[in-house]
Design a protein around this motif. Structure first.
Motif, PDB file in Angstrom:
ATOM      1  N   TRP A 167       0.844  -1.200   0.000  1.00  0.00           N
ATOM      2  CA  TRP A 167       0.000   0.000   0.000  1.00  0.00           C
ATOM      3  C   TRP A 167       0.879   1.250   0.000  1.00  0.00           C
ATOM      4  O   TRP A 167       1.878   1.325   0.729  1.00  0.00           O
ATOM      5  CB  TRP A 167      -0.888   0.002   1.233  1.00  0.00           C
ATOM      6  N   GLU A 181      -2.710   5.767  -0.476  1.00  0.00           N
ATOM      7  CA  GLU A 181      -3.812   4.823  -0.270  1.00  0.00           C
ATOM      8  C   GLU A 181      -4.161   4.711   1.215  1.00  0.00           C
ATOM      9  O   GLU A 181      -5.343   4.693   1.582  1.00  0.00           O
ATOM     10  CB  GLU A 181      -3.425   3.440  -0.824  1.00  0.00           C
ATOM     11  N   ASP A 182      -3.122   4.641   2.021  1.00  0.00           N
ATOM     12  CA  ASP A 182      -3.359   4.568   3.470  1.00  0.00           C
ATOM     13  C   ASP A 182      -4.174   5.775   3.932  1.00  0.00           C
ATOM     14  O   ASP A 182      -5.132   5.637   4.700  1.00  0.00           O
ATOM     15  CB  ASP A 182      -2.015   4.544   4.222  1.00  0.00           C
ATOM     16  N   ARG A 231      -8.731  -0.992  -4.803  1.00  0.00           N
ATOM     17  CA  ARG A 231      -8.435  -2.211  -4.057  1.00  0.00           C
ATOM     18  C   ARG A 231      -9.745  -2.960  -3.832  1.00  0.00           C
ATOM     19  O   ARG A 231     -10.815  -2.383  -3.926  1.00  0.00           O
ATOM     20  CB  ARG A 231      -7.846  -1.869  -2.694  1.00  0.00           C
ATOM     21  N   SER A 252      -8.862  -6.478   0.828  1.00  0.00           N
ATOM     22  CA  SER A 252      -7.536  -5.896   0.992  1.00  0.00           C
ATOM     23  C   SER A 252      -7.606  -4.691   1.939  1.00  0.00           C
ATOM     24  O   SER A 252      -6.723  -4.497   2.778  1.00  0.00           O
ATOM     25  CB  SER A 252      -6.987  -5.489  -0.376  1.00  0.00           C
ATOM     26  N   CYS A 253      -8.679  -3.891   1.780  1.00  0.00           N
ATOM     27  CA  CYS A 253      -8.862  -2.723   2.653  1.00  0.00           C
ATOM     28  C   CYS A 253      -9.033  -3.158   4.102  1.00  0.00           C
ATOM     29  O   CYS A 253      -8.447  -2.579   5.019  1.00  0.00           O
ATOM     30  CB  CYS A 253     -10.085  -1.919   2.224  1.00  0.00           C
ATOM     31  N   ARG A 275      -5.712  -4.281   5.519  1.00  0.00           N
ATOM     32  CA  ARG A 275      -4.813  -3.161   5.762  1.00  0.00           C
ATOM     33  C   ARG A 275      -5.210  -2.409   7.030  1.00  0.00           C
ATOM     34  O   ARG A 275      -4.361  -2.020   7.822  1.00  0.00           O
ATOM     35  CB  ARG A 275      -4.836  -2.215   4.560  1.00  0.00           C
ATOM     36  N   TRP A 276      -6.488  -2.222   7.197  1.00  0.00           N
ATOM     37  CA  TRP A 276      -6.984  -1.497   8.366  1.00  0.00           C
ATOM     38  C   TRP A 276      -6.723  -2.299   9.643  1.00  0.00           C
ATOM     39  O   TRP A 276      -6.176  -1.785  10.616  1.00  0.00           O
ATOM     40  CB  TRP A 276      -8.480  -1.212   8.213  1.00  0.00           C
ATOM     41  N   ASN A 322      -4.706  -4.863  10.261  1.00  0.00           N
ATOM     42  CA  ASN A 322      -3.336  -5.259  10.585  1.00  0.00           C
ATOM     43  C   ASN A 322      -2.355  -4.092  10.680  1.00  0.00           C
ATOM     44  O   ASN A 322      -1.255  -4.270  11.189  1.00  0.00           O
ATOM     45  CB  ASN A 322      -2.805  -6.242   9.543  1.00  0.00           C
ATOM     46  N   TYR A 323      -2.746  -2.937  10.166  1.00  0.00           N
ATOM     47  CA  TYR A 323      -1.732  -1.883  10.099  1.00  0.00           C
ATOM     48  C   TYR A 323      -2.231  -0.491  10.475  1.00  0.00           C
ATOM     49  O   TYR A 323      -1.544   0.247  11.168  1.00  0.00           O
ATOM     50  CB  TYR A 323      -1.152  -1.845   8.683  1.00  0.00           C
TER      51      TYR A 323
END
Length: 271
Positions: free
Chosen positions: A17, A21-22, A48, A52-53, A56-57, A59-60
DNA sequence: AAGTGGGTCAACCGCGGCCAT
DNA sequence: GATGGCCGCGGTTGACCCACT
């Protein structure tokens, strides 16, 4: 099945990412919440898929993530929980505020496994390696061996069996090793009982935990890791005890399988 | 400096389960 | 009951970093 259907419909980005995008994802979720993940990328202006979103949210990007290295207490707690739950990373993560299942899984695979082996403990069974080896020789096909085979098999059907087997066998081994002489409940049924209890009750307790910032109650006898990282059991615990995050000790509400664990809030606020 | 091997970690993949229709 | 959409989970992959040769 498999890859999310939306990924086929559009040309969607994959891989790492970008900061842009983040930012888009953070802005969207902080403003509107994630709601239905499948609609998030469209609403947030991302190329995305929703999956995937979400990843990402969770885990990160989530603001409540702790990040940074795991403390020794956290590692010990993971080991204890793994002994009982097996590779149920999400359930283990639920007991470690600010940590994700992915993070714990990575830590287990990269670090803890190795440390346990160095201490002579089989990371799958949580038994001493020498014991596991001798038992394998004696029985020809031990439970730990069975697990290893299923694991190596890595077939899809095998996975499903493996998941339930590993957790229950880990629990069984734990009780075989530690509970026979100390517990008042018969070991023949307790491991399954406790596991089922935990699995069915942990969600409500975890929910209570999340909303109250208190740790969840565990339906297990107290487990301790000594300095040699072997499991031991302390049965001198009153009913209705709880997970103590400061001592890496699991407490139990169970002294008998006939007693239902109670879900209530401890008096000690979570760290 | 270049190559290599091991460790770490973010992200993807495939599946099961749940729920609405 | 069958089907399809979606979510969440666990296993796996691959990029990146770093120490070592």
């Amino acid at each position: 099945m498999g890859r999310h259907s939306c990924c086929f419909k559009q040309k969607l980005r994959k891989g790492l990412w970008s900061p842009e995008e983040d930012e888009k994802l953070i802005n969207h979720i902080t403003k509107y919440g994630h709601g239905c993940w499948s609609s998030v990328p469209k609403l947030a202006g991302l190329q995305r898929c929703g999956k995937s979103c979400r990843l990402r949210w969770i885990n990160y990007l989530r603001p409540d993530l702790k990040r940074g290295t795991f403390s020794q207490q956290e590692e010990n707690l993971i080991i204890e929980l793994h002994a009982v739950l097996g590779n149920r990373w999400s359930q283990i993560a639920a007991q470690l505020p600010g940590r994700t299942d992915n993070e714990i899984k990575n830590l287990w695979n990269s670090s803890i496994k190795k440390k346990l082996k160095q201490k002579g403990i089989d990371p799958n069974t949580h038994k001493p390696l020498s014991n596991a080896e001798s038992e394998e020789k004696a029985s020809g096909e031990s439970k730990s061996n069975e697990l290893t085979n299923v694991e190596a098999e890595n077939s899809d059907k095998g996975m499903a069996i493996h998941k339930s087997k590993r957790a229950s066998v880990a629990t069984e081994n734990y009780f075989e090793n530690n509970c026979n002489n100390n517990m008042t409940t018969p070991p023949s049924t307790t491991h399954e009982f406790f596991l089922d209890r935990f699995v069915s009750s942990h969600e409500s307790s975890t929910a209570a935990c999340k909303t109250s910032n208190f740790p969840a109650y565990f339906p297990f006898q107290q487990l301790n890791y000594g300095s040699d990282a072997r499991l031991s059991v302390n049965t001198n615990t009153p009913n209705n005890l709880f997970l103590n995050p400061n001592t890496t000790t699991l407490f139990s509400s169970m002294s008998s399988p006939t007693i239902k664990p109670s879900i209530s809030l401890p008096q000690v606020p979570h760290q």
